[in-house]
Scaffold this active site. Structure first.
Site, PDB file in Angstrom:
ATOM      1  N   SER A 198      43.728  14.855  47.823  1.00 10.40           N
ATOM      2  CA  SER A 198      43.054  13.986  46.859  1.00 10.40           C
ATOM      3  C   SER A 198      44.110  13.118  46.185  1.00 10.40           C
ATOM      4  O   SER A 198      45.282  13.512  46.098  1.00 10.40           O
ATOM      5  CB  SER A 198      42.376  14.882  45.826  1.00 10.40           C
ATOM      6  OG  SER A 198      42.292  14.224  44.585  1.00 10.40           O
ATOM      7  N   SER A 199      43.690  11.964  45.676  1.00  8.03           N
ATOM      8  CA  SER A 199      44.679  11.068  45.059  1.00  8.03           C
ATOM      9  C   SER A 199      45.219  11.623  43.736  1.00  8.03           C
ATOM     10  O   SER A 199      46.219  11.129  43.221  1.00  8.03           O
ATOM     11  CB  SER A 199      44.074   9.678  44.839  1.00  8.03           C
ATOM     12  OG  SER A 199      42.925   9.763  44.038  1.00  8.03           O
ATOM     13  N   CYS A 200      44.585  12.690  43.199  1.00  5.92           N
ATOM     14  CA  CYS A 200      45.083  13.253  41.929  1.00  5.92           C
ATOM     15  C   CYS A 200      46.364  14.061  42.115  1.00  5.92           C
ATOM     16  O   CYS A 200      46.940  14.553  41.155  1.00  5.92           O
ATOM     17  CB  CYS A 200      44.017  14.096  41.246  1.00  5.92           C
ATOM     18  SG  CYS A 200      43.677  15.602  42.138  1.00  5.92           S
ATOM     19  N   TYR A 246      43.862  21.827  40.010  1.00  2.03           N
ATOM     20  CA  TYR A 246      43.345  21.382  41.312  1.00  2.03           C
ATOM     21  C   TYR A 246      44.451  20.678  42.098  1.00  2.03           C
ATOM     22  O   TYR A 246      44.661  20.942  43.294  1.00  2.03           O
ATOM     23  CB  TYR A 246      42.166  20.427  41.071  1.00  2.03           C
ATOM     24  CG  TYR A 246      41.576  19.833  42.315  1.00  2.03           C
ATOM     25  CD1 TYR A 246      40.739  20.578  43.138  1.00  2.03           C
ATOM     26  CD2 TYR A 246      41.831  18.509  42.684  1.00  2.03           C
ATOM     27  CE1 TYR A 246      40.176  20.031  44.290  1.00  2.03           C
ATOM     28  CE2 TYR A 246      41.283  17.955  43.826  1.00  2.03           C
ATOM     29  CZ  TYR A 246      40.458  18.723  44.617  1.00  2.03           C
ATOM     30  OH  TYR A 246      39.903  18.177  45.762  1.00  2.03           O
ATOM     31  N   LYS A 296      46.204  21.490  45.802  1.00  2.00           N
ATOM     32  CA  LYS A 296      46.219  20.514  46.899  1.00  2.00           C
ATOM     33  C   LYS A 296      47.657  20.201  47.330  1.00  2.00           C
ATOM     34  O   LYS A 296      47.932  20.037  48.520  1.00  2.00           O
ATOM     35  CB  LYS A 296      45.486  19.234  46.485  1.00  2.00           C
ATOM     36  CG  LYS A 296      43.981  19.417  46.403  1.00  2.00           C
ATOM     37  CD  LYS A 296      43.418  19.645  47.806  1.00  2.00           C
ATOM     38  CE  LYS A 296      41.935  19.910  47.837  1.00  2.00           C
ATOM     39  NZ  LYS A 296      41.450  20.250  49.189  1.00  2.00           N
ATOM     40  N   HIS A 315      31.366  13.964  39.569  1.00  2.00           N
ATOM     41  CA  HIS A 315      32.282  12.829  39.461  1.00  2.00           C
ATOM     42  C   HIS A 315      31.506  11.626  38.902  1.00  2.00           C
ATOM     43  O   HIS A 315      30.284  11.640  38.830  1.00  2.00           O
ATOM     44  CB  HIS A 315      32.861  12.480  40.839  1.00  2.00           C
ATOM     45  CG  HIS A 315      33.868  13.468  41.313  1.00  2.00           C
ATOM     46  ND1 HIS A 315      33.569  14.422  42.255  1.00  2.00           N
ATOM     47  CD2 HIS A 315      35.160  13.651  40.982  1.00  2.00           C
ATOM     48  CE1 HIS A 315      34.652  15.152  42.481  1.00  2.00           C
ATOM     49  NE2 HIS A 315      35.631  14.714  41.721  1.00  2.00           N
TER      50      HIS A 315
HETATM   51  P1  GDP Z   1      38.860  11.325  38.035  1.00  2.00           P
HETATM   52  O1  GDP Z   1      39.050  10.097  38.867  1.00  2.00           O
HETATM   53  O2  GDP Z   1      39.582  12.513  38.584  1.00  2.00           O
HETATM   54  O3  GDP Z   1      39.178  11.067  36.596  1.00  2.00           O
HETATM   55  O4  GDP Z   1      37.330  11.746  38.207  1.00  2.00           O
HETATM   56  P2  GDP Z   1      35.908  11.351  37.597  1.00  2.00           P
HETATM   57  O5  GDP Z   1      35.109  10.766  38.704  1.00  2.00           O
HETATM   58  O6  GDP Z   1      35.343  12.557  36.938  1.00  2.00           O
HETATM   59  O7  GDP Z   1      36.159  10.264  36.445  1.00  2.00           O
HETATM   60  C1  GDP Z   1      36.557   8.961  36.691  1.00  2.00           C
HETATM   61  C2  GDP Z   1      36.539   8.144  35.419  1.00  2.00           C
HETATM   62  O8  GDP Z   1      35.173   7.885  35.055  1.00  2.00           O
HETATM   63  C3  GDP Z   1      37.191   8.800  34.196  1.00  2.00           C
HETATM   64  O9  GDP Z   1      37.882   7.810  33.481  1.00  2.00           O
HETATM   65  C4  GDP Z   1      35.970   9.284  33.405  1.00  2.00           C
HETATM   66  O10 GDP Z   1      36.240   9.384  32.014  1.00  2.00           O
HETATM   67  C5  GDP Z   1      34.984   8.157  33.673  1.00  2.00           C
HETATM   68  N1  GDP Z   1      33.571   8.510  33.455  1.00  2.00           N
HETATM   69  C6  GDP Z   1      32.688   7.758  32.738  1.00  2.00           C
HETATM   70  N2  GDP Z   1      31.499   8.364  32.651  1.00  2.00           N
HETATM   71  C7  GDP Z   1      31.602   9.530  33.362  1.00  2.00           C
HETATM   72  C8  GDP Z   1      30.687  10.594  33.628  1.00  2.00           C
HETATM   73  O11 GDP Z   1      29.536  10.611  33.206  1.00  2.00           O
HETATM   74  N3  GDP Z   1      31.155  11.615  34.417  1.00  2.00           N
HETATM   75  C9  GDP Z   1      32.434  11.634  34.896  1.00  2.00           C
HETATM   76  N4  GDP Z   1      32.809  12.646  35.677  1.00  2.00           N
HETATM   77  N5  GDP Z   1      33.333  10.655  34.627  1.00  2.00           N
HETATM   78  C10 GDP Z   1      32.918   9.612  33.862  1.00  2.00           C
END
Ligand code: GDP
Length: 327
Positions: free
Chosen positions: A113-115, A142, A146, A185
């Site tokens: 994953s890119s994280c 996580y 990975k 996500h």
């Molecule tokens: P990340 O890329 O590992 O941070 O995974 P996420 O998909 O959970 O979040 C991506 C970005 O979307 C982050 O900046 C979150 O704060 C934002 N985000 C905005 N609204 C939401 C939501 O309802 N759920 C999640 N998971 N992220 C959100």
């Protein structure tokens, strides 16, 4: 000995994690290849159980393995379930990689994953930035699991001469995603939230964080296509990135979801929720030089993902209705 192109035709291929969003996309894509597909449901094989995994590989002897099994979730799940995320992902990873080696699989692809890259890596993020700086704290457990998988594939490659490779996908979305309101996500979360707001005619929808972070989104069928392409054409020790090469802010992304769903109310940002990494755009130079690029635009991908969400919802409703009738 590792070589490319690797011949998939006629091989027995195990997709670990075939019920997940990524694994099911891999099954769809592999159906176009002349391979014999192997899968194992959770009741048949618990991938966290070392002895069970070893026995399953010894009995089934897959020639090719895609490691698409993982415990995954969005920013809130990663941050809250830190123990489960590190343990389950380490166990699944080490069990499968070692069993594939012990049962003499010809090739294995580990999906990361890119994280895994440092929180403040130079953008776009090159594969070479791995382990050059501190990780994003919300998903460190996580990411550590990975990174262990990448390093394990590399170590087995170097010590045993096996053809084990690692690929690093950017943020993924598509059919089979998890729509849990808290643990999903961002793509699945917003599709659901905007859809529910449209139905209830809510005046506004809340989006987590400031809206400023930038993310790159790849449609999962494009990912599956890239994985099959790389299984055939990639055989190096280091990881290779898979993405589109383009990113947008979460605010812009939320506006795109609103258009796809047909929601016309306001969008609010809840800055008390974490933003996570400010930006994680992958450098996809290595992948494009090999000759692969993504083919689904974000607009088209969101339309397909929303369609799959609606089908899924209709299916759940039908099943719930059936339950009511029979109980
Ligand atoms: P990340 O890329 O590992 O941070 O995974 P996420 O998909 O959970 O979040 C991506 C970005 O979307 C982050 O900046 C979150 O704060 C934002 N985000 C905005 N609204 C939401 C939501 O309802 N759920 C999640 N998971 N992220 C959100």
């Amino acid at each position: 000995m590792p070589h490319t192109p690797f011949e998939l035709d006629g091989k027995t291929v195990f997709v670990a994690g075939h019920r997940g969003m990524v694994g099911s996309a891999l099954l769809r894509r592999l159906a176009q290849e002349g391979v014999k597909l192997l899968t194992a449901g959770r009741a048949e094989l618990d991938l966290r159980d070392q002895a069970a995994v070893r026995e399953w590989f010894a009995a089934n002897r897959p020639q090719v393995v895609f490691v698409a099994a993982a415990k995954v979730g969005g920013i809130a799940a990663n941050n809250a379930l830190r123990g489960q995320f590190i343990y389950e992902n380490l166990a699944i990873t080490t069990n499968i990689i070692h069993a594939a080696y012990a049962s003499r699989a010809e090739k294995l692809m580990f999906l990361g994953s890119s994280c895994i890259y440092p929180r403040l890596a130079a953008q776009p993020i090159s594969e070479d930035s791995l382990l050059t700086g501190p990780l994003e704290p919300t998903n460190e457990p996580y990411a550590i699991a990975k990174i262990a998988g990448i390093k394990m594939a590399e170590a087995y490659r170097s010590q045993y001469g096996v053809d084990f490779v690692s690929v690093m996908p950017t943020n993924l979305y598509g059919p089979g995603d998890n729509y849990h309101p808290e643990h999903s996500h961002v793509v699945a979360a917003l599709i659901r939230r905007f859809h529910e707001a449209k139905l209830s005619k809510a005046p506004s929808v809340v989006v987590w964080g400031t809206g400023a972070p930038r993310r790159e989104f790849l449609y999962v069928d494009d990912l599956a296509d890239a994985c099959v392409f790389l299984m055939k054409n990639y055989s190096d020790a280091g990881p290779i990135n898979i993405g589109t090469g383009e990113d947008i802010t979460i605010a812009e992304f939320a506006a795109e979801v609103a258009v796809t769903v047909g929601y016309t109310g306001e969008i609010e940002f809840d800055a008390s929720r974490p933003d996570g990494t400010p930006r994680k755009l992958l450098d996809v130079g290595r992948l494009s030089r090999l000759g692969w690029r993504a083919s689904t635009s974000l607009r088209d991908g969101l339309r397909l993902a929303y369609g799959a969400f609606l089908d899924n919802e209709a299916f759940d409703k039908k099943n719930a209705a059936a339950d009511l009738v029979t109980s």
